[in-house]
Scaffold this motif. Structure first.
Motif, short mmCIF file in Angstrom:
data_model
loop_
_atom_site.label_atom_id
_atom_site.label_comp_id
_atom_site.label_asym_id
_atom_site.label_seq_id
_atom_site.Cartn_x
_atom_site.Cartn_y
_atom_site.Cartn_z
N ARG A 44 0.86 -1.18 0.00
CA ARG A 44 0.00 0.00 0.00
C ARG A 44 0.90 1.24 0.00
NH1 ARG A 44 -5.35 1.04 1.48
NH2 ARG A 44 -5.68 -1.00 2.47
N PRO A 45 1.50 1.58 -1.13
CA PRO A 45 2.48 2.68 -1.16
C PRO A 45 1.87 4.01 -0.80
CG PRO A 45 1.84 2.03 -3.39
CD PRO A 45 1.26 1.01 -2.47
N HIS A 46 2.69 4.84 -0.19
CA HIS A 46 2.27 6.19 0.17
C HIS A 46 2.49 7.09 -1.04
CE1 HIS A 46 1.15 9.51 2.60
NE2 HIS A 46 1.42 8.94 3.76
N PHE A 47 1.43 7.77 -1.47
CA PHE A 47 1.49 8.60 -2.68
C PHE A 47 1.81 10.06 -2.38
CE2 PHE A 47 -0.94 6.14 -6.23
CZ PHE A 47 -0.07 5.07 -6.08
N LYS A 48 2.12 10.39 -1.12
CA LYS A 48 2.40 11.80 -0.80
C LYS A 48 3.69 12.29 -1.46
CE LYS A 48 5.21 11.15 3.33
NZ LYS A 48 5.57 11.65 4.64
N THR A 49 4.58 11.36 -1.82
CA THR A 49 5.86 11.77 -2.41
C THR A 49 5.66 12.29 -3.83
OG1 THR A 49 7.09 10.21 -1.04
CG2 THR A 49 8.19 11.03 -3.01
N HIS A 50 4.99 11.50 -4.66
CA HIS A 50 4.86 11.90 -6.07
C HIS A 50 3.61 12.72 -6.36
CE1 HIS A 50 1.78 8.90 -7.09
NE2 HIS A 50 2.45 8.05 -6.34
N GLN A 51 2.49 12.42 -5.70
CA GLN A 51 1.23 13.17 -5.85
C GLN A 51 0.85 13.41 -7.32
OE1 GLN A 51 0.29 16.28 -3.02
NE2 GLN A 51 2.10 15.77 -1.82
N SER A 52 0.89 12.36 -8.10
CA SER A 52 0.60 12.48 -9.53
C SER A 52 -0.25 11.30 -9.98
CB SER A 52 1.91 12.50 -10.33
OG SER A 52 1.68 12.29 -11.70
N ALA A 53 -1.37 11.60 -10.64
CA ALA A 53 -2.23 10.53 -11.17
C ALA A 53 -1.49 9.72 -12.22
CB ALA A 53 -3.50 11.13 -11.76
N ALA A 54 -0.66 10.38 -13.03
CA ALA A 54 0.07 9.67 -14.08
C ALA A 54 1.07 8.69 -13.48
CB ALA A 54 0.77 10.67 -14.99
N ILE A 55 1.77 9.12 -12.44
CA ILE A 55 2.72 8.22 -11.78
C ILE A 55 1.97 7.12 -11.04
CG2 ILE A 55 4.53 8.09 -10.03
CD1 ILE A 55 5.39 10.90 -10.86
N ASP A 366 12.42 12.37 -21.44
CA ASP A 366 12.04 12.34 -22.85
C ASP A 366 11.35 13.63 -23.29
OD1 ASP A 366 9.58 12.16 -21.63
OD2 ASP A 366 9.05 10.20 -22.47
N GLY A 367 11.31 14.62 -22.37
CA GLY A 367 10.73 15.92 -22.69
C GLY A 367 9.25 16.06 -22.38
N LYS A 368 8.61 14.99 -21.89
CA LYS A 368 7.18 15.05 -21.60
C LYS A 368 6.94 15.60 -20.19
CE LYS A 368 6.00 11.17 -24.63
NZ LYS A 368 5.47 9.79 -24.69
N LYS A 369 5.91 16.42 -20.06
CA LYS A 369 5.54 16.98 -18.77
C LYS A 369 4.57 16.03 -18.06
CE LYS A 369 4.84 21.44 -18.27
NZ LYS A 369 4.21 22.79 -18.23
N ILE A 370 4.79 15.81 -16.78
CA ILE A 370 3.92 14.96 -15.96
C ILE A 370 3.36 15.84 -14.85
CG2 ILE A 370 3.80 12.95 -14.43
CD1 ILE A 370 6.17 11.78 -16.00
N GLU A 371 2.04 16.00 -14.84
CA GLU A 371 1.40 16.91 -13.89
C GLU A 371 1.35 16.31 -12.49
OE1 GLU A 371 0.59 19.95 -14.55
OE2 GLU A 371 0.97 19.82 -16.72
N ARG A 372 1.44 17.20 -11.48
CA ARG A 372 1.24 16.85 -10.08
C ARG A 372 -0.10 17.40 -9.60
NH1 ARG A 372 4.96 15.87 -6.05
NH2 ARG A 372 3.85 17.38 -4.75
N ARG A 373 -0.60 16.82 -8.53
CA ARG A 373 -1.79 17.37 -7.88
C ARG A 373 -1.51 18.78 -7.41
NH1 ARG A 373 -4.04 17.72 -2.36
NH2 ARG A 373 -1.95 17.32 -1.57
N GLN A 374 -2.44 19.67 -7.60
CA GLN A 374 -2.33 21.03 -7.09
C GLN A 374 -2.97 21.07 -5.70
OE1 GLN A 374 -0.35 23.12 -8.97
NE2 GLN A 374 -0.21 21.13 -9.99
N SER A 375 -2.14 21.24 -4.70
CA SER A 375 -2.56 21.06 -3.31
C SER A 375 -3.52 22.15 -2.84
CB SER A 375 -1.33 21.04 -2.40
OG SER A 375 -1.72 20.99 -1.05
N ASN A 376 -4.56 21.69 -2.11
CA ASN A 376 -5.43 22.60 -1.37
C ASN A 376 -5.22 22.45 0.13
OD1 ASN A 376 -6.83 23.59 -3.69
ND2 ASN A 376 -8.00 21.69 -3.77
N ASP A 377 -4.18 21.69 0.51
CA ASP A 377 -3.99 21.35 1.91
C ASP A 377 -3.59 22.54 2.77
OD1 ASP A 377 -4.50 18.74 1.21
OD2 ASP A 377 -2.39 18.20 0.99
N ARG A 378 -3.07 23.58 2.14
CA ARG A 378 -2.58 24.71 2.93
C ARG A 378 -3.54 25.88 2.96
NH1 ARG A 378 2.07 22.28 0.73
NH2 ARG A 378 1.87 23.35 -1.25
N GLY A 379 -4.76 25.67 2.47
CA GLY A 379 -5.76 26.71 2.54
C GLY A 379 -5.62 27.75 1.46
#
Length: 379
Positions: A44-55, A366-379
């Protein structure tokens, strides 16, 4: 242009940019997944490190079905991307009850608590029966009930079992004190001690007729260095997807396993000081640091790019000072001759979780952009 920047030239980088070596990241996932499979553990890996749907999709393709996150907002993001079993490994916050109820309708939500009061307060916010883990402190002293406070743990377990909308999943811990270890041997000692304590708690619960009760552990140093997981049912490492200088210094990974680096332009060079200045400061790297053999704070090390990725950390060229936008690298004459104004250096992070959190996306090699979650955790 010197060899320090030529392999990155095709990426069209002109300011601090978070680079991701996908091949290294996938190898790291495969290695940890195989370790869990060999030990008969739920991964059950913790996803807080990468925070990306693609990853996250890379994990899914390798057979992962359940994940860990550190906030309800993060859980909602991954639930929206199809994850159906999510543990929030942060003490449940009653003030987020509305979000809890909404999320519980989308996914199997697993929560964390450490008091009978919280067990009694959660049910009004739960749309269905919800598994909860009891947070147990085995030595890190961040959160959780001390492992030897059997009376309180039993009281909390009984409170959980008395609530129709709660089910007891088991005992959960984060042995974060492994990060202060000095060697893989010491990490394995802490890991063994943590499992011994959790098994003792489980035995006391069983003597009180409280079972089934699983054991969940989750720190990258232990999960990387250990080969025995006696008594554990699942592991929840997170940092291993990228690793970093902290992990390589601990001896649980190689520099060649570090899968992220910050590409930073060299903007000035001072031969008389044996220093270069990079466009890359605290807002790009974080202010996490290691101590070198002289006791100095080191905020990262550069790595010269190789043919396919970047090479190992150049430990004779530490980043010795950071301001908001500037980083100062101290170099000997050899490194100084290799480095020119206008070059790009790949800076290996001290703590990849915090460094990655400073960016909106990754740039794969390879030059491709991989999006991360845009955090709402900090208000």
């Amino acid at each position: 242009m010197s060899h320090a920047s030529s392999p990155l030239k095709s990426l069209t980088v002109n300011r601090p940019t978070l680079l991701l070596d996908k091949n290294r990241a996938i190898r790291n996932i495969q290695r940890m997944q195989k370790k869990a499979d060999r030990a008969g553990l739920r991964f059950r890996p913790h996803f807080k490190t990468h925070q990306s749907a693609a990853i996250g999709a890379w994990f899914r393709r390798l057979g992962c079905k359940s994940i860990t996150v550190s906030s309800l907002d993060m859980a909602a993001y991954f639930a929206d991307h199809g994850w159906k079993n999510i543990t929030v490994a942060f003490t449940a916050n009653l003030l987020e009850g509305k979000a809890m109820k909404s999320l519980g309708r989308k996914t199997q939500l697993n929560l964390l608590l450490d008091s009978a009061e919280l067990a009694r307060g959660l049910p009004p916010f739960l749309p269905a029966k919800t598994p909860v883990w009891i947070d147990v402190d085995v030595g890190y002293h961040r959160t959780g009930i001390p492992w030897d406070d059997f009376s309180k743990i039993i009281t909390v377990a009984r409170a959980v079992r008395s609530e129709a909308k709660l089910s007891l999943a088991g005992l959960l811990t984060h042995s974060g004190h492994t990060y202060q270890a000095k060697s893989p041997l010491e990490i394995r000692r802490i890991h063994k001690d943590s499992l011994l304590k959790l098994r003792a708690v489980k035995k006391r619960l069983q003597e009180e007729g409280i079972h089934p009760c699983e054991i969940s552990i989750g720190d990258t140093p232990s999960c990387s260095a250990a080969n025995s997981f006696a008594g554990a049912d699942e592991i929840r490492p997170g940092n291993f997807i990228f690793y970093d200088l902290t992990m390589s210094t601990l001896g649980v990974c190689r520099d060649e396993d570090i899968a992220v680096a910050v590409a930073c332009p060299v903007v000035a060079k001072y031969e008389s000081w044996n220093q270069v200045v990079i466009y890359g400061g605290a807002v790009h790297l974080s202010k996490e640091f290691l101590l070198d053999e002289r006791g100095r704070r080191v905020y990262g090390y550069p790595a010269f790019p190789g043919n396919a990725s970047w090479g190992p950390a150049e430990r004779k060229a530490p980043i010795v000072s950071l301001s908001q936008e500037h980083g100062l690298i101290e170099m000997n004459d050899s490194f100084l001759r290799q480095t020119k104004v206008g070059d790009l250096l790949a800076i290996l992070p001290v703590h990849s979780c915090l460094t990655a959190d400073l960016y909106r996306s990754y740039l794969a090699l390879d030059g491709k952009k991989i999006e991360r979650r845009q955090s709402n955790d900090r208000g």
